[in-house]
Design a protein around this motif. Structure first.
Motif, short mmCIF file in Angstrom:
data_model
loop_
_atom_site.label_atom_id
_atom_site.label_comp_id
_atom_site.label_asym_id
_atom_site.label_seq_id
_atom_site.Cartn_x
_atom_site.Cartn_y
_atom_site.Cartn_z
N THR A 66 28.46 15.65 52.36
CA THR A 66 27.50 15.54 51.26
C THR A 66 27.85 14.36 50.36
O THR A 66 26.97 13.56 49.99
N LEU A 67 29.12 14.26 50.01
CA LEU A 67 29.56 13.15 49.16
C LEU A 67 29.30 11.82 49.84
O LEU A 67 28.80 10.87 49.23
N ALA A 68 29.61 11.74 51.13
CA ALA A 68 29.42 10.48 51.86
C ALA A 68 27.94 10.13 51.98
O ALA A 68 27.57 8.96 51.86
N LEU A 69 27.10 11.12 52.21
CA LEU A 69 25.65 10.85 52.25
C LEU A 69 25.15 10.35 50.91
O LEU A 69 24.34 9.41 50.85
N ARG A 70 25.62 10.95 49.83
CA ARG A 70 25.23 10.49 48.50
C ARG A 70 25.70 9.06 48.27
O ARG A 70 24.98 8.23 47.70
N ALA A 71 26.91 8.75 48.74
CA ALA A 71 27.44 7.39 48.60
C ALA A 71 26.64 6.41 49.44
O ALA A 71 26.37 5.28 49.00
N LEU A 72 26.22 6.84 50.62
CA LEU A 72 25.40 5.98 51.47
C LEU A 72 24.06 5.69 50.80
O LEU A 72 23.60 4.54 50.77
N VAL A 73 23.44 6.70 50.24
CA VAL A 73 22.17 6.50 49.52
C VAL A 73 22.39 5.52 48.37
O VAL A 73 21.60 4.59 48.17
N TRP A 74 23.46 5.70 47.62
CA TRP A 74 23.77 4.80 46.50
C TRP A 74 23.91 3.37 47.02
O TRP A 74 23.38 2.43 46.44
N THR A 75 24.62 3.21 48.13
CA THR A 75 24.83 1.88 48.72
C THR A 75 23.51 1.22 49.10
O THR A 75 23.30 0.04 48.86
N LEU A 76 22.60 2.01 49.65
CA LEU A 76 21.34 1.46 50.15
C LEU A 76 20.32 1.21 49.05
O LEU A 76 19.31 0.54 49.30
N GLU A 77 20.57 1.70 47.85
CA GLU A 77 19.61 1.51 46.76
C GLU A 77 19.51 0.07 46.31
O GLU A 77 18.50 -0.33 45.73
N GLU A 78 20.52 -0.72 46.54
CA GLU A 78 20.54 -2.12 46.11
C GLU A 78 20.42 -3.00 47.36
O GLU A 78 21.29 -2.95 48.24
N PRO A 79 19.34 -3.75 47.51
CA PRO A 79 19.09 -4.48 48.75
C PRO A 79 20.22 -5.39 49.22
O PRO A 79 20.54 -5.40 50.42
N ALA A 80 20.83 -6.14 48.34
CA ALA A 80 21.91 -7.05 48.77
C ALA A 80 23.10 -6.27 49.29
O ALA A 80 23.72 -6.65 50.29
N ARG A 81 23.42 -5.18 48.62
CA ARG A 81 24.54 -4.33 49.06
C ARG A 81 24.19 -3.68 50.40
O ARG A 81 25.03 -3.58 51.30
N ALA A 82 22.95 -3.24 50.56
CA ALA A 82 22.52 -2.63 51.82
C ALA A 82 22.62 -3.63 52.97
O ALA A 82 23.11 -3.28 54.06
N MET A 83 22.21 -4.85 52.74
CA MET A 83 22.30 -5.88 53.79
C MET A 83 23.75 -6.17 54.13
O MET A 83 24.09 -6.36 55.31
N ARG A 84 24.61 -6.20 53.12
CA ARG A 84 26.04 -6.43 53.36
C ARG A 84 26.61 -5.30 54.21
O ARG A 84 27.37 -5.53 55.14
N LEU A 85 26.21 -4.05 53.93
CA LEU A 85 26.66 -2.90 54.72
C LEU A 85 26.22 -3.08 56.18
O LEU A 85 27.04 -2.92 57.10
N LEU A 86 24.97 -3.41 56.39
CA LEU A 86 24.47 -3.59 57.76
C LEU A 86 25.20 -4.74 58.47
O LEU A 86 25.60 -4.60 59.63
N ASP A 87 25.38 -5.83 57.77
CA ASP A 87 26.05 -6.99 58.37
C ASP A 87 27.49 -6.66 58.76
O ASP A 87 27.94 -7.01 59.84
N LEU A 88 28.20 -5.97 57.88
CA LEU A 88 29.62 -5.71 58.13
C LEU A 88 29.86 -4.57 59.10
O LEU A 88 30.89 -4.55 59.79
N THR A 89 28.95 -3.63 59.19
CA THR A 89 29.13 -2.51 60.12
C THR A 89 28.52 -2.80 61.48
O THR A 89 28.82 -2.11 62.45
#
Length: 88
Positions: free
Chosen positions: A10-33
């Motif tokens: 649950t905590l990780a899902l909430r953190a993932l949602v938080w990460t994806l809320e900001e487009p630049a951060r979301a793109m960085r997540l996709l690029d790095l993973t």
């Protein structure tokens, strides 16, 4: 399933949602993973993906702290959740 596993997910899902809320951060997540949006949607609930999302935050301390603040937990809570999810 242990109670902390559910809490970690649950905590990780909430953190993932938080990460994806900001487009630049979301793109960085996709690029790095190496995930693409479809793969992320498909695997978002898997322990491996959740652990990778938390690892992403750990590698960006300012994001880790900001996420923890937003979720009302400590950065250490996120780190512990990642460690446990890697062993599920």
């Amino acid at each position: 399933m242990q109670p902390h596993e559910t809490n970690d997910e649950t905590l990780a899902l909430r953190a993932l949602v938080w990460t994806l809320e900001e487009p630049a951060r979301a793109m960085r997540l996709l690029d790095l993973t190496g995930l693409d949006p479809q793969a992320l949607r498909t695997s978002a609930g898997s322990p491996a993906t959740l652990a990778a999302a938390l690892q992403f935050l750990e590698n960006h301390e300012s994001d880790l702290i900001a996420c923890a603040d937003a979720l009302g937990c400590t950065p250490a809570d996120l780190v512990r959740a990642r460690a446990r999810l890697e062993h599920v």
